[in-house]
Design an enzyme around this catalytic site. Structure first.
Site, short mmCIF file in Angstrom:
data_model
loop_
_atom_site.label_atom_id
_atom_site.label_comp_id
_atom_site.label_asym_id
_atom_site.label_seq_id
_atom_site.Cartn_x
_atom_site.Cartn_y
_atom_site.Cartn_z
N LYS A 83 0.70 -1.33 -0.10
CA LYS A 83 0.08 0.17 -0.10
C LYS A 83 0.94 1.15 -0.09
O LYS A 83 1.45 1.51 1.17
CB LYS A 83 -0.91 -0.14 1.43
C1 E4P Z 1 -8.26 1.50 3.73
O1 E4P Z 1 -7.38 0.47 3.03
C2 E4P Z 1 -8.00 1.97 5.00
O2 E4P Z 1 -7.46 1.11 5.91
C3 E4P Z 1 -9.41 2.42 5.75
O3 E4P Z 1 -10.50 2.29 4.96
C4 E4P Z 1 -9.46 3.74 6.61
O4 E4P Z 1 -10.71 4.03 6.76
P1 E4P Z 1 -10.96 4.94 7.85
O5 E4P Z 1 -11.45 6.31 7.29
O6 E4P Z 1 -12.05 4.28 8.71
O7 E4P Z 1 -9.64 5.30 8.80
#
Ligand code: E4P
Length: 221
Positions: A83
């Site tokens: 990522k």
């Molecule tokens: C995506 O890969 C992220 O880990 C995640 O969806 C972030 O979401 P949040 O806005 O709940 O932190």
């Protein structure tokens, strides 16, 4: 639609994976922080718990460091997706890793143009954050629709992974729009599988069965 679990809780991953619901997992540094333990142990457990793609996030800022980190993260398993953040450095790393056959998830995407650039850089997934946009008074699912429409004009292999999901309606709308994937916090997946009419229906079936057994001692399925 692929369903990923958005968590660093290996127990939750194992539990939903047993139900056959998971196509993979996404994590991020904040989710790892919530688990508190050694992140290397947690990442190892998650990668081992599921066969599908597991997104592990780089924490470097410069693309050379991200590339090195991405290669180290891939040592956790062949199902690791690196990522990278939606920054110029992140796109440089995405380009280099993708060219090397390492799949990349470009995260923190908040506009159609960012998604287009991530696709051009070779991302396997682009992750629009719908909940955070909604929180800021914008239309998160509207962004997903625009990204899907834009990418459909071309032949990028990039899949749209709906992220920052807050409730089951986000998931239903993502599936309705034809998003290729969504990543769900365990609490959202739990809400999706429950319905009060299922609970009350089951309760009345069970109490009728108890009455029937009382009238017919020894009876059983
Ligand atoms: C995506 O890969 C992220 O880990 C995640 O969806 C972030 O979401 P949040 O806005 O709940 O932190």
């Amino acid at each position: 639609m692929k369903i990923f679990l958005d968590t660093a809780d290996a127990g939750a991953v194992r539990s939903y994976n047993e139900m056959g619901l998971l196509d993979g997992v996404t994590t991020n540094p904040s989710l790892l922080y919530r688990e508190r333990g050694d992140p290397r142990r947690v990442m190892r457990e998650i990668v081992d718990a599921v066969e599908g793609d597991v997104s592990l996030e780089v924490v470097s800022a410069a693309h050379g460091d991200m590339i090195e980190e991405g290669r180290r993260l891939r040592e956790y398993g062949p199902n690791v997706v690196v990522k990278c953040p939606m920054t110029a450095e992140g796109l440089r790393a995405c380009r280099a890793l993708s060219a090397d056959g390492v799949p990349v998830n470009v995260t923190l995407v908040f506009s159609p143009n960012q998604a287009l650039l991530a696709a051009k850089a070779g991302a396997k997934y682009v992750s629009p954050f719908v909940g955070r946009l909604d929180d800021a008074g914008h239309d998160g699912m509207g962004l997903v629709a625009r990204i899907l429409g834009l990418l459909a004009n071309y032949d990028y292999a990039t899949e749209v992974l709906v992220a920052s999901v807050r409730h089951p309606i986000h998931v239903a709308r993502a599936a309705g729009l034809g998003a290729q994937a969504a990543t769900l916090p365990p609490a959202v997946l739990e809400k999706m599988l429950r319905h009060p009419l299922t609970d009350s229906g089951l309760e009345s079936f069970m109490s009728d069965w108890e009455r029937l057994k009382a009238e017919n001692p020894g009876a059983g399925p």
